[in-house]
Design an enzyme around this catalytic site. Structure first.
Site: not given
Ligand code: GLA
Length: 740
Positions: A544, A624
């Site tokens: 928030d 990777e």
């Protein structure tokens, strides 16, 4: 002028670049709402007020024989209970004489330069000139309107912050007990917005743990559609934000309003369609388990709501929220400074680590270009699982024999920063802290408390609890080089009772706990101004605007699956800037879903946020590892574009309903550079080509694509582009465009 008051018409006009908000001191000095929406010049909107004799909608006594004026049908700024408006009220009080009514009438107002503040709570600030990018020269205006209930003397101040350039209006309210007795405040919302006509859809962001901010669009119907949280946090389950739009509104066109609550505790939000088809939108602290005693002279301040409006659809509305939150809510060194690419050990080790394991992860990370190691849960007390140790913020020497200073020095020597996990608001029953201070946990006397993840919640309303936490955290932060803190909060609150407050004040505990969290965060961020805090509550359970005031990024979700993250990050992007989204590449099969996605896709998805890794890089195959190097350097290269650029959802509204891909882009402020991203979410045999129309480019410019093609902005936006080689399960495409 951003705010004007016309003495003769008694109309307040709040103007921003593209919106107008109007209200009027109406009959009997009642403050009536007139309009909020697309900018209007040269007219006032009192002509929109109507009045007919509506049965069962009574009239104020002053109206005498006139049965056409009723508080039950008139649009209002801040309706209260007990005086004839039967719709959702903003305020409920019990007066000293036991009556339950408040009737506020206009007394006076003040217009001042700059943004208002709210005691002990975050609010949108107006910090002219404090932006390294130099685009922050707003200068907002505050309007404060004083109203009074003549029979009790209770005073109400409504506050409006007008941010002209940002097209934002903020609202908050303050109640002053100027009566001679104690008033019990049972409900006090922050905002009410009355819309006299129109058919509206409401969009809100619901979810659950590891599945936050799913979008839901619901047509309003007669009655009330509302949602909220009673969990003591803003919650995974409903984000404290809503959008209101016409049924036709899309990403690129149509009316829409947005509201987000600058508060991290219980809230309620929603909209009521009443008998005459008018809509009332509301947002504020949830009234359940809320009751504040106001002695004579006491005041209560509500948290703030940020509102904005666009007539150009959701993308434009999102851009307004992104700017105000990024530039006027987020604070501190890392508001604009590039944040380090981090590696977090949680999904690599969980509780099972020692110094050697952490250093192994760190050295591989350093080799691949990662800039910070974050040590997650398990470094303190007897914390070898989630049943014990919370509250004992002392390093565990069995795991880290040279302490945090020894570990951080070794990590610093690798050229990396060091970050640390805390969960300050919690206490384990199996902890030294609980054995010493059982009354520091929230518990109702005589009842067994509700456990969640085996932990209880500390009573953050207590000063002694906060002092202990400040002392422990500042001791740790001062005795090792710690650049970052992950501030977690891993359960919903329950058993609301503070041993430090009298019986009649127990209804204040929820709110006082949140004020306590803010107070501790404020103390720490002032004492350690260079510290970066990442908020977290089991992922995005407290995502928030208020938490963003202290922590410019929040771990968006405990779900690190790239495909699931697409939807979580999509919902989050409606209100919150992309840079606030903590997002990591994690291992496959994914620990939450078991899904396997290409490493490249995980990188593309995590780059739509504040980027990092959450796996043991030592286990990766060489190809990777090479990809990690490229991802880290790409992310650094695109950092400004991702954090400061304009974000576009390219699928159109409803991306997750029946579409086979999700696409988004970032466009630099000068429109010279863009980064386009796409992930295939549903692979099909004999698949169709994927076409998308780009957005936000300069129509007149010619852009060079990575494959060498040069296409005009208008062609890319109006005719679209076929995305190359997008087939294959969960494949991602990411490419850059540069204006010639
Ligand atoms: C929460 C967080 C995770 C991790 C764990 C540790 O679930 O969201 O990222 O920090 O706590 O217990």
């Amino acid at each position: 002028m951003a705010v004007t008051y016309n003495e003769s018409t008694k109309i307040f006009t709040l103007q921003t670049a593209e919106t107008t908000y109007q209200m009027m001191v109406g009959r009997y000095d009642i403050l009536q709402h007139l309009y909020y929406g697309k900018r209007v010049d040269g007219s006032t909107m009192e002509y929109l007020l109507w009045g007919t004799d509506v049965g069962f909608s009574g009239n104020p006594y002053e109206a005498e024989g006139d049965r056409t004026f009723s508080l039950d049908t008139q649009p209002q700024e801040y309706p209260s209970q007990g005086v004839g408006d039967y719709r959702t009220s903003c305020l409920e009080v019990v007066n000293p004489d036991g009556s339950m009514a408040a009737d506020f009438r206009y007394v006076s107002h003040e217009i001042t330069k700059g943004a208002y503040t709210i005691t002990g709570m975050p609010a949108v600030y107006d910090e002219e000139g404090n932006n390294s990018l130099g685009n922050n020269s707003l200068g907002s205006t505050t309007l404060s309107i004083l109203l009074k209930d003549a029979s009790t003397g209770l005073e109400l101040v409504l506050k409006y912050g007008v941010f002209e350039k940002e097209d934002v209006i903020t609202r908050a309210a303050e109640l002053r007990n100027s009566t001679e007795g104690t008033v019990s405040l049972e409900k006090m919302l922050s905002v009410c917005l009355d819309m006299p006509f129109g058919k509206w859809d409401m969009i809100h962001f619901h979810g659950r743990h590891a599945m936050e901010r799913q979008t839901e669009r619901t047509p309003l119907c007669h009655g009330t559609v509302s949602f909220g949280s009673k969990r003591g946090t803003s919650s995974h389950h409903h984000n404290p934000s809503l959008l209101l739009c016409t049924p036709q509104t899309t990403e690129d066109a149509g009316d829409c309003y947005g509201m987000t609550f600058v508060y991290s505790g219980n809230f309620i939000a929603g909209a009521e369609v009443e008998q005459m088809g008018q809509t009332r939108v509301f947002m504020g602290i949830h009234p359940e388990s809320f009751c504040f005693r106001l002695a004579p002279g006491d005041t209560f301040e509500t948290p703030q709501v940020i509102m904005s409006y666009s007539d150009k659809g959701f993308t434009d509305l999102s851009h307004k929220f992104h700017k105000i939150i990024r530039d006027h809510i987020c604070r501190g060194k890392y508001k604009y400074a590039r944040r380090p690419v981090l590696i977090n050990n949680w999904e690599a080790t969980y509780f099972d680590f020692n110094e050697e394991k952490i250093l192994k992860i760190a050295s591989q990370a350093a080799e691949l270009g990662i800039e910070m190691l974050v040590l997650d849960d398990g470094w303190f007390g007897k914390r070898n699982g989630d049943c014990s140790g919370l509250g004992d913020w002392f390093v565990n020497p069995d795991k880290l024999p040279e302490g945090l200073s020894g570990l951080s020095e070794k990590i610093n020597a690798m050229g990396m920063k060091f970050g640390l996990w805390f969960e300050p608001e919690m206490i384990s029953e199996d902890s030294e802290l609980y054995r010493a201070h059982p009354d520091w946990a929230l518990r109702i006397p005589g009842r067994k408390p509700n456990r969640s993840r085996f932990q209880l919640v500390l009573d953050m309303s207590r000063r002694d609890v906060r002092d202990y936490l400040f002392e422990r955290m500042s001791d740790i932060l001062s005795n090792a080089r710690i650049d970052y803190v992950k501030w977690d909060m891993n359960r919903s609150m329950c058993d609301i009772y503070s041993a430090a407050l009298p019986a009649e004040r127990q209804g204040e505990v929820y709110h006082r706990c949140i004020l306590g969290v803010y107070e501790l965060l404020e103390r720490l961020t002032s004492a350690f101004p260079d510290l970066m805090i990442e908020g977290c509550s089991g992922g995005g359970g407290r995502f928030d605007a208020a938490m963003l005031y202290y922590s410019p990024q929040i771990w968006c979700s405990d779900d690190t699956d790239a495909v699931e993250r697409l939807e979580i990050q999509y919902g989050t992007s409606f209100l919150y800037p992309i840079g606030t989204v903590g997002s990591h590449v994690s291992a496959c099969p994914n620990h939450q879903t078991g899904r396997i996605t290409p490493f490249h896709t995980r990188g593309v998805v995590a780059m739509a946020g504040s980027f990092g890794y959450e796996l043991d890089l030592n286990t990766l195959p060489q190809n990777e590892k090479e990809e990690v190097k490229k991802q880290v350097s790409d992310y650094k290269k695109y950092y400004e574009l991702i954090h400061q650029g304009a974000y576009y959802r390219l699928n159109g509204a409803g991306a997750f309903h029946g579409q086979e891909f999700v696409a988004w882009s970032f466009v630099s402020e000068d429109k010279k550079q863009a980064l386009v991203n796409l992930v295939i979410t549903h692979t099909r045999a004999n698949s169709k080509p994927v076409f998308i129309k780009l957005k936000g480019l300069d129509a007149a410019a010619v852009y060079r694509l990575e494959d060498g093609r040069c296409l005009s902005g208008s062609a890319l936006m109006n005719a679209g582009i076929c995305i190359p080689s997008a087939s294959g399960e969960y494949r991602a495409v990411q490419f850059e465009l540069n204006a010639q």
